[in-house]
Design a protein around this motif. Structure first.
Motif, PDB file in Angstrom:
ATOM      1  N   GLY A   1      -0.677  13.812   7.960  1.00 27.49           N
ATOM      2  CA  GLY A   1      -0.535  12.901   9.089  1.00 27.49           C
ATOM      3  C   GLY A   1      -0.494  11.431   8.717  1.00 27.49           C
ATOM      4  O   GLY A   1      -0.592  10.561   9.601  1.00 27.49           O
ATOM      5  N   CYS A   2      -0.331  11.114   7.439  1.00 29.36           N
ATOM      6  CA  CYS A   2      -0.384   9.715   7.000  1.00 29.36           C
ATOM      7  C   CYS A   2       0.707   8.854   7.636  1.00 29.36           C
ATOM      8  O   CYS A   2       0.460   7.708   8.027  1.00 29.36           O
TER       9      CYS A   2
ATOM     10  N   ASP B   1       5.007   4.908   3.488  1.00 35.61           N
ATOM     11  CA  ASP B   1       4.790   6.350   3.613  1.00 35.61           C
ATOM     12  C   ASP B   1       5.745   7.042   2.640  1.00 35.61           C
ATOM     13  O   ASP B   1       6.942   7.145   2.898  1.00 35.61           O
ATOM     14  N   ASP B   2       5.207   7.529   1.535  1.00 36.41           N
ATOM     15  CA  ASP B   2       6.022   8.108   0.473  1.00 36.41           C
ATOM     16  C   ASP B   2       6.273   9.593   0.731  1.00 36.41           C
ATOM     17  O   ASP B   2       5.969  10.455  -0.092  1.00 36.41           O
TER      18      ASP B   2
ATOM     19  N   VAL C   1       0.846  -1.199   0.000  1.00 31.55           N
ATOM     20  CA  VAL C   1       0.000   0.000   0.000  1.00 31.55           C
ATOM     21  C   VAL C   1       0.880   1.247   0.000  1.00 31.55           C
ATOM     22  O   VAL C   1       1.417   1.634   1.044  1.00 31.55           O
ATOM     23  N   PRO C   2       1.064   1.908  -1.140  1.00 28.55           N
ATOM     24  CA  PRO C   2       1.770   3.189  -1.149  1.00 28.55           C
ATOM     25  C   PRO C   2       0.866   4.271  -0.556  1.00 28.55           C
ATOM     26  O   PRO C   2      -0.335   4.303  -0.832  1.00 28.55           O
ATOM     27  N   VAL C   3       1.440   5.153   0.255  1.00 26.82           N
ATOM     28  CA  VAL C   3       0.626   6.134   0.980  1.00 26.82           C
ATOM     29  C   VAL C   3       1.175   7.528   0.739  1.00 26.82           C
ATOM     30  O   VAL C   3       2.349   7.810   1.023  1.00 26.82           O
ATOM     31  N   TYR C   4       0.297   8.421   0.235  1.00 25.96           N
ATOM     32  CA  TYR C   4       0.720   9.810   0.030  1.00 25.96           C
ATOM     33  C   TYR C   4      -0.509  10.724  -0.003  1.00 25.96           C
ATOM     34  O   TYR C   4      -1.384  10.575  -0.861  1.00 25.96           O
ATOM     35  N   LYS C   5      -0.586  11.634   0.966  1.00 28.46           N
ATOM     36  CA  LYS C   5      -1.622  12.682   1.008  1.00 28.46           C
ATOM     37  C   LYS C   5      -3.040  12.121   0.873  1.00 28.46           C
ATOM     38  O   LYS C   5      -3.839  12.588   0.060  1.00 28.46           O
TER      39      LYS C   5
END
Length: 324
Positions: A43-44, A37-38, A7-11
């Motif tokens: 607050g991701c 967390d990219d 799971v890539p995570v950004y904004k």
């Protein structure tokens, strides 16, 4: 049979809880959930860390921002202990039970290398299912279906499938591209040794046209996609069979691209020059003509060998249709 979920995570702070909760609440429990967390400026990152504290199945990786492909590539080496791999985008979410249904099928059918399932396209409060009929295809049939782009075709999206490790071993996403799934999927189907099976289940909820999403544009810039294809041909240098598949993918993407440019007023004049050099490249290489009807084969030949004349006729036809 552990399943790695990347799971890539950004904004995506507003959507992230729904996404992660839908994964961790799956009835199939043998998961390794890799949250990347990219370099998200909101607050991701902290949300991801909270989940890792609460659930030992969660692994969090933090990195400087590099884009979706970069985040997925960072996670891939951490899936070595997992015979199955899948992907989830962090603004989407899963339907309950989809992993149990998918993994159960794979456990019962070792001849299947890649398993796909349907999804719901979600826009605001509206949702529409996109399903394939249940079917099993050989490797070659799956490649043809992927390229055919008809109503039964396999889509490019990597999040609609679960892969056995062999099918994606050594594959990475081209970083900096907006269209990374297209070539990755082609290479996975090409590299796989077993069948493809489609479950007629909408197991994934795909949020479309979110503000800031790369899909929220009428005339997308596809030059990255054609660069991806060229780079993949270089990676498979000397493999004429792969080149035919990749060149067919380039041809079909160009065909759809120019059809769009002809339909949208002013788009052809502004954008066509960007893609005509790719037409010249595709023309010099073989492609899989058996995928097309006799009439479409003729149109494609005209498109490849006299693109500007052929497209002038299409533009005139599209203009006439708009007037009526």
């Amino acid at each position: 049979m552990k399943l790695a979920v990347i799971v890539p995570v950004y904004k995506v702070e507003a959507y992230l809880h729904q996404c992660i909760d839908s994964i961790l609440s799956q009835s199939y429990r043998d998961l390794k959930v890799i949250l990347v967390d990219d370099g998200s400026p909101d607050g991701c990152g902290a949300i991801c860390d909270e989940y890792a504290v609460r659930d030992s199945r969660v692994l969090v990786l933090h990195k400087a921002n590099g884009g979706l492909s970069s985040a997925r590539n960072l996670a891939l080496p951490y899936t070595d202990d997992c015979p199955l791999v899948t992907f989830v985008d962090s603004d989407d979410w899963l339907e309950p039970g989809i992993y149990q249904s998918a993994v159960s099928y794979l456990q019962q059918h070792p001849e299947v290398s890649i398993l796909g399932y349907g999804h719901n396209k979600v826009q605001g409060t509206c949702s529409s299912p996109c399903l394939m009929p249940e079917m099993t295809l050989s490797r070659e049939e799956a490649l043809d279906s992927y390229l055919a782009a008809n109503k039964l075709a396999i889509e490019a999206t990597v999040w609609s499938r679960i892969y056995r490790r062999q099918a994606i071993e050594g594959l990475t996403f081209r970083e900096g591209s907006k269209w990374e799934d297209n070539v990755y999927s082609l290479e996975a189907f090409y590299q796989s040794t077993g069948d493809f099976h489609a479950l007629p289940i909408a197991g994934y909820n795909y949020r479309i046209q979110r503000p800031g999403a790369i899909t929220a544009t009428e005339i997308p810039d596809l030059r990255d996609l054609f660069a991806d294809i060229e780079e993949s041909i270089d990676r498979h240098a000397g493999d004429t069979t792969y080149m035919e598949y990749a060149n067919t993918l380039a041809l079909l993407c160009l065909w759809r691209c120019f059809r769009t440019l002809c339909r949208v007023p002013g788009a052809y004049e502004q954008e066509a020059h960007r893609y005509l050099p790719w037409v010249a490249r595709v023309r010099k290489r073989p492609y899989l003509a058996h995928l097309f009807s006799p009439s479409k084969r003729l149109k494609i030949r005209l498109f490849l060998f006299a693109p500007e004349a052929f497209l002038s006729v299409r533009r005139a036809f599209s203009s006439l249709k708009r007037r009526h």
